[in-house]
Design a protein around this motif. Structure first.
Motif: not given
Length: 509
Positions: A476-490
């Motif tokens: 998961i990248r940039y949690p706690h911000s509107p840029d939060e995203k999760v890498l599907i493959e992982t």
């Protein structure tokens, strides 16, 4: 059918959400499908911290429909139990743990009520993101994985428990309130980590610090104009996981601006507001003030100079900071000169960011401070900070520094909500099991880590001191911000590891 309610039409908070609004198809068809369908449903039901009731009620109804044992404890945590699959009754009991709540953060131009509106996830290449808000993959993916296991009829596992805690992001109320006697498990798998390929065996503790600066107001000069200066465009992020990246803190940057220019341009403050959560690096902040009309041109030049300076300083870590000046209605009162000077000096001098890196765990922050939220009230300006540290003495040192600083400023400070860290245990059997399983599946060794964030495991050790714990999760990248995203493959990689570990849980002693 996976869900007890109709996914095509869900009524919450007196509003009806259609399939088209929720864009369910792309998310719910990802693999592993059972997990992603649950995450899609979680996104559809508002669940910011302290407002998890609707999602909790839905999960309870689903569990009862599946004829699973479900209990809501005194503080609102959910404990759901499922018997072992045939032939695995003698395995050690495992509890899968996640938190129900999510961090509510949005871009300033996004109209979104986190208590009423669903999160709208979408696929962007290899990632899942949300439309202008936090996604809630922290910890919605972990919660979805636990619920997917509960709902499956073909996943082998021993006796299984799922613990879903409330209010993790805003104070760990659920973890603090968990009592002995609810769980039978010997092993706990926390699902709140945010990097696939890493196994977490320890985390930072923390404490909130609230500084109160008493306000003395006075009448403004009638000839002065009133303006608001807004700072935006920063990345923000998790105040533990991202604190070492050197990103800008909107509160600190505006304090620095005021220290440099307030006297020169004769600014008289009327308001300082910044940040929204003590555990998120502030992305935006604003100040309101009055100043002589003849100083406006000078101020505009100073704003341009400061913006250029900060963009150069943060060219790699946070290059898009923006300052915007706007005239507003005339203020009725301004801070007294002494009050304003105390506030500016205090904020400018307050430590922020990484205090010390760990000597024991390379590349991990040991102690940090986040100046998270500033709000101007009638009687005071309130400054809310979060101190994190892997060691108690590190946290105590920062507490002493803030106490000394507030003593010098003649203002008050209060510490609250202290929670312990999770002390690493190199001899942990479940950590060894997860490490060996990962190596067997992916033919490479995972990284054993300690995270500079507040996992709930440390608090669980009080009612369940003998429980063996480990934490895993997807990227998961940039949690706690509107840029939060999760890498599907992982997500699939994490879930495959989780199921393999459940199948390998040893028998009871």
């Amino acid at each position: 059918m996976l869900f007890t309610c109709d996914r095509m039409r869900l009524n919450l908070a007196s509003k009806s959400y259609s399939k088209g609004e929720l864009s369910v198809t792309a998310i719910s068809q990802l693999q592993p499908q059972a997990l992603w369908q649950w995450f899609d449903q979680i996104c559809a039901i508002p669940h910011p911290s302290k407002h998890e009731q609707a999602l909790s009620a839905h999960i309870q109804a689903w569990a009862r429909d599946k004829q699973l044992e479900v209990v809501e404890d005194k503080v609102g945590n959910l404990i759901i139990k499922k018997p072992a699959t045939p032939g695995m009754e003698n395995r050690k009991t495992v509890v899968l743990q996640a938190h129900i709540d999510m961090v509510p953060q949005k871009n300033s131009d996004k109209l979104h009520d986190f208590e009423k509106d669903p999160i709208v996830p979408y696929v962007d290449g290899d990632w899942v993101k949300a439309q202008g808000t936090t996604l809630g993959s922290d910890n919605g993916i972990g919660m979805a994985s636990a619920l997917a296991v509960l709902g499956s009829d073909d996943i082998p596992h021993g006796p299984l428990e799922v613990l879903l805690t409330i209010d993790e992001e805003a104070g760990m109320t659920g973890a603090f309130g968990l009592e002995a006697g609810y769980l039978d498990a010997e092993i706990l798998i926390n699902t709140d980590s945010e990097q696939e390929g890493e196994i977490y065996m320890g985390c930072a503790g923390g404490v909130d610090a609230q500084i109160s600066v008493p306000m003395v107001w006075q009448a403004p000069e009638s000839s002065n104009a009133t303006y608001t200066l807004t700072l935006s465009g920063l990345k923000g992020g998790h105040s533990g996981v991202n604190i070492h990246l050197g990103r800008g803190n909107a509160n600190k940057l505006l304090a620095r601006f005021l220290f440099n220019y307030a006297d020169d341009s004769a600014l008289e403050l009327t308001d300082f507001t910044g940040g929204s959560l003590r555990n998120a690096i502030p992305r935006e902040a604003s100040i309101s003030f009055m100043l002589p009309a003849e100083n406006i041109a000078k101020l505009e030049t100073q704003i341009q100079e400061f913006q250029a300076l900060i963009r150069e300083e943060l060219a790699i870590a946070d290059p898009d900071m923006l300052l915007e000046l706007a005239e507003v209605s005339a203020a009725k009162q301004v801070m007294s000169e002494d009050t304003q000077n105390i506030l500016i000096d205090l904020l400018n001098a307050c430590p922020n960011g990484v205090i010390r890196m760990s000597d024991e765990v390379e590349g991990v922050t040991e102690t940090s401070l986040n100046v998270g939220v500033i709000s101007t009230e009638t009687q005071s300006v309130e400054i809310l900070c979060l101190i994190r540290s892997l060691i108690d003495s590190g946290r105590e040192e920062v507490e002493s520094v803030l106490t000394s600083l507030t003593n010098l400023a003649g203002v008050s400070i209060e510490f609250s909500g202290a929670y312990p860290g999770w002390k690493p245990d190199n001899s942990s059997p479940v950590m060894a099991l997860v490490r060996e399983t990962y190596d067997d599946i992916y033919n490479k060794k995972p990284v054993i880590m300690v995270i500079h964030a507040g996992l709930e495991c440390g608090l669980f050790k009080k009612p369940y001191p003998e429980m063996d714990m480990v934490s895993i999760g997807p990227t998961i990248r940039y949690p706690h911000s509107p840029d939060e995203k999760v890498l599907i493959e992982t997500v699939g990689q994490y879930y495959k590891l989780l199921l393999a570990v459940l199948e390998r849980i040893p028998e009871k002693d």
